[in-house]
Design a protein around this motif. Sequence first.
Motif, mmCIF file in Angstrom:
data_model
loop_
_atom_site.group_PDB
_atom_site.id
_atom_site.type_symbol
_atom_site.label_atom_id
_atom_site.label_comp_id
_atom_site.label_asym_id
_atom_site.label_seq_id
_atom_site.Cartn_x
_atom_site.Cartn_y
_atom_site.Cartn_z
ATOM 1 N N MET A 17 11.382 -51.165 -15.515
ATOM 2 C CA MET A 17 12.475 -50.219 -15.319
ATOM 3 C C MET A 17 13.606 -50.439 -16.308
ATOM 4 O O MET A 17 14.225 -49.477 -16.778
ATOM 5 N N ALA A 18 13.908 -51.681 -16.650
ATOM 6 C CA ALA A 18 15.021 -51.953 -17.558
ATOM 7 C C ALA A 18 14.730 -51.409 -18.953
ATOM 8 O O ALA A 18 15.543 -50.693 -19.546
ATOM 9 N N GLY A 19 13.563 -51.760 -19.501
ATOM 10 C CA GLY A 19 13.234 -51.352 -20.857
ATOM 11 C C GLY A 19 13.068 -49.847 -20.995
ATOM 12 O O GLY A 19 13.592 -49.231 -21.931
ATOM 13 N N ILE A 20 12.355 -49.229 -20.069
ATOM 14 C CA ILE A 20 12.055 -47.800 -20.210
ATOM 15 C C ILE A 20 13.265 -46.943 -19.877
ATOM 16 O O ILE A 20 13.454 -45.867 -20.456
ATOM 17 N N ASN A 21 14.121 -47.401 -18.956
ATOM 18 C CA ASN A 21 15.360 -46.655 -18.736
ATOM 19 C C ASN A 21 16.202 -46.644 -20.012
ATOM 20 O O ASN A 21 16.808 -45.620 -20.353
ATOM 21 N N THR A 22 16.225 -47.752 -20.727
ATOM 22 C CA THR A 22 16.934 -47.804 -22.006
ATOM 23 C C THR A 22 16.321 -46.825 -23.001
ATOM 24 O O THR A 22 17.030 -46.089 -23.703
ATOM 25 N N VAL A 23 14.994 -46.780 -23.045
ATOM 26 C CA VAL A 23 14.304 -45.845 -23.940
ATOM 27 C C VAL A 23 14.632 -44.401 -23.575
ATOM 28 O O VAL A 23 14.904 -43.561 -24.440
ATOM 29 N N GLU A 24 14.642 -44.101 -22.275
ATOM 30 C CA GLU A 24 14.956 -42.731 -21.835
ATOM 31 C C GLU A 24 16.334 -42.296 -22.325
ATOM 32 O O GLU A 24 16.514 -41.158 -22.787
ATOM 33 N N GLN A 25 17.291 -43.209 -22.230
ATOM 34 C CA GLN A 25 18.643 -42.852 -22.639
ATOM 35 C C GLN A 25 18.765 -42.722 -24.154
ATOM 36 O O GLN A 25 19.527 -41.893 -24.661
ATOM 37 N N ILE A 26 17.996 -43.520 -24.905
ATOM 38 C CA ILE A 26 17.975 -43.383 -26.365
ATOM 39 C C ILE A 26 17.435 -42.004 -26.747
ATOM 40 O O ILE A 26 17.970 -41.330 -27.630
ATOM 41 N N LEU A 27 16.380 -41.562 -26.071
ATOM 42 C CA LEU A 27 15.789 -40.258 -26.369
ATOM 43 C C LEU A 27 16.771 -39.116 -26.102
ATOM 44 O O LEU A 27 16.734 -38.081 -26.764
ATOM 45 N N LYS A 28 17.651 -39.302 -25.123
ATOM 46 C CA LYS A 28 18.638 -38.270 -24.823
ATOM 47 C C LYS A 28 19.797 -38.296 -25.819
ATOM 48 O O LYS A 28 20.299 -37.249 -26.238
ATOM 49 N N LEU A 29 20.227 -39.515 -26.194
ATOM 50 C CA LEU A 29 21.406 -39.645 -27.034
ATOM 51 C C LEU A 29 21.095 -39.480 -28.525
ATOM 52 O O LEU A 29 21.864 -38.868 -29.273
ATOM 53 N N ALA A 30 19.960 -40.024 -28.970
ATOM 54 C CA ALA A 30 19.590 -39.947 -30.395
ATOM 55 C C ALA A 30 18.070 -39.865 -30.501
ATOM 56 O O ALA A 30 17.400 -40.845 -30.846
ATOM 57 N N PRO A 31 17.499 -38.702 -30.183
ATOM 58 C CA PRO A 31 16.044 -38.574 -30.082
ATOM 59 C C PRO A 31 15.298 -38.837 -31.391
ATOM 60 O O PRO A 31 14.098 -39.113 -31.361
ATOM 61 N N ASN A 32 15.955 -38.752 -32.534
ATOM 62 C CA ASN A 32 15.271 -38.931 -33.813
ATOM 63 C C ASN A 32 15.616 -40.244 -34.505
ATOM 64 O O ASN A 32 15.264 -40.447 -35.663
ATOM 65 N N ALA A 33 16.294 -41.137 -33.798
ATOM 66 C CA ALA A 33 16.779 -42.360 -34.446
ATOM 67 C C ALA A 33 15.703 -43.432 -34.592
ATOM 68 O O ALA A 33 15.735 -44.204 -35.552
#
Length: 815
Positions: A17-33
């Motif tokens: 949950m910790a790692g993938i929640n972080t990934v989910e938020q990255i995809l929302k904030l900077a999906p192409n980074a």
Amino acid sequence: MQPRNDRQRLIVVGNGMAGINTVEQILKLAPNAYEITVFGSEPYPNYNRIQLSYVLEKSKSIDEIILNSREWYAENGIGLHTGTTVTQIDTTAKTVTTSDGAATPYDKLILATGSKPFMLPVPGADKQGIVGFRDIADCETMLEAAGKYRKAAVIGGGLLGLEAAKGLLKLGMDVTVVHLLGELMERQLDPTASHLLQQELELQGLKFAMGQKTEAFLGDERVSGIRFGDGTTLEAEFVVMAVGIRPNVELARASGIMTNRGILVDDLLRTSADGVYAVGECNEHRGVSYGLVAPLFEQGAVLVKHLCGVDTAPYAGSVVSTQLKISGVEVFSAGEFMDASDLTVVRMHDEWRRIYKKVLIRGGVIVGGVLVGDSSQSARLQQWIRTGAVMNDEYHAIVMGTAAAPAGAGAAELADEEIVCGCNGVTKKMIVDAIRERELTTVDEIKLATGATRSCGGCKPVVEQILKLTLGDKYDSAAAKQAGICDCTPLSRDEVVAAIKEKGLITSKEVRYALDWNNKEGCSKCRPALNYYLGMIWPQEHADEKDSRFVNERMHGNIQKDGTFGVVPRMYGGVTTPEDLRLIADVAVKYNVKLVKVTGGQRLDLLGVKREDLPAIWSDLGMPSGYAYAKALRTVKTCVGSQFCRFGTKDSMGMGIVLEKKYERLDMPAKFKMAVNGCPRNCAESSTKDIGIVGNEGAWEIYVGGNGGIKARLAELLCKVKTDDELIEIVSAFMQYYRETGKYLERTSDWIERIGLDKVKAVIVEDAAGRKTLADRMEAALERVREPWQEILDNPNLRERLFGEIRIPAGGPKD
């Protein structure tokens, strides 16, 4: 779209949950980074670990707790490697090496390796049958053990241990919680709250061995028991260790990254290695490692903004809160919880209702609180603690229950970035945005869109407040609260029943697949309900699904607070014989029955019967089950009537016996009670029964919808008949109409208030042809009933599955 070769390579070690929640938020904030790769040791995609207790108690399936499907990873261009363990990090070359020898380069690396259960280093800890409770594999082991063994011990009286213990109890095991200290959940509760919690769990059937130090595990290859420090022992065929967790730091430590108890991180979640971060239970921030869900989301929110180049306040630590996820138990704790000399304490303790509330204040500021028995204000209390609210008269009245909270006030006070759903990391802004962008109007729609309320459900009141606040005048309270028979489907009871009839569905599995259940395995709410509806609609075609029944119905006895059972043999109409009384007494002595109690339904309850003795005691009694545990006819209470009473005008005992013998064992939406009086003096208490019959002036008066329980209701007059045949036809039609239109677990008192007595009279009394049809369907259903105790005695396979190897007395089962 930015080309993939322009993206930085981000590796996440840990698919929780910790790692993938972080990934989910990255995809929302900077999906192409970033070009993202995820490694997970378990063979599953990301799942909700805090819902393992629901999987254990079979209220949810593994598929239902999956948070992100494999398709989600593919759709977002994430490289997912399940069942793959990272064994080494080269922080200079910036590569990770997996157990298969493959090396993968990274630019940024997030360690989200979580934690491991602490296993007591005592002799015998490596025996078979001893497990932790941390992942799906542990859960599957526990489910398998519950099908083979009866006596379980859970070592550890903390949050996880109690959830594991209750799950095993629901699976039918005899469970003892072993705890080193004298109070449960001592890291979250004060002694008063702890003792209240223990009392409540004892009432639900758990046993406790408090203040006991585990010295060794007994047995040969497989565990057979526990020896304590005082020399006493406890029989246990299966042991769950839940004494704590340790941050999983082995990979970081082997790779030269600084660790203490956890992986050391600063306020931006950076480790000692360049480009390497750690989030969640594996890290240690300012000397603290968090073992709860909410802090990992708060850490992730800071880490995401840092990785995406967005200004962010540093992570300064979390105010932790705890909510026990056990049905029927409301326990909440946040911030400080123990009295201290520098604290002002506001306290309320209602021993009769078993409610305890405590708020701790330092310098006028709310710094902590404990709620037991009533956690309705937990979200507001947690919010006050997080924001450092100053205690005032309004807050005092709200939390202590002397005043209602202003509608929507809690939601209005929340900041946009405040986490509303701690289980899934959903903020107020995420909910508001989803409502506005997707035009959501119900809490269930919000759950599907954001995940809020998807787990423990504790945030549901706040989510509904946010919905109401956001929609304003467009808010429709009826629509917002409309829901299906459970979270697995939006379909109502009537829609499900209509579809079963229309499509000819015969099994629960067919229903769940044909009607597109969200969770194809069903849950603890819909499985027994579907089993009842199918049996009611198709009495001949549907085979009873015993695994879908509640534990008391599966075991055909009432489980008591100490794990023993109550056995109640039938006494038709409350009438018995000296011979039967002598037999019951002899059986009670033979099996060391702890208590023989005369029930309110004029029967004898043999309390304190061991699980393994149930088949033998049924055999020795040779009497039918009194169904004291079932959603069926419990009793027909009678007065002595015209046979003996000088006031009696009708043979109430004779009629009571006829009715009880006719309708016993028939499945109903809820428990069902009847009474027959020989005159209007009401000695059999007909006015508080589902059906109450009163002899008066040579006729029978029939009253319906009474309830003497928590929600008391006097029965209402349905009609008056002259003959016994008319009485039986009316009773049959009424019961069948209730069976066909009542919701599962809905008592007749609620059913009549819902559909109206006038409607019942129109169907049962005024429509003679319709009444005859209902009575005929009742006869068809009665042809299928079986005596449950005898069925188990006659079925060695079923007996073995439920009770193990049980020896039946010589001579075999009695007829």
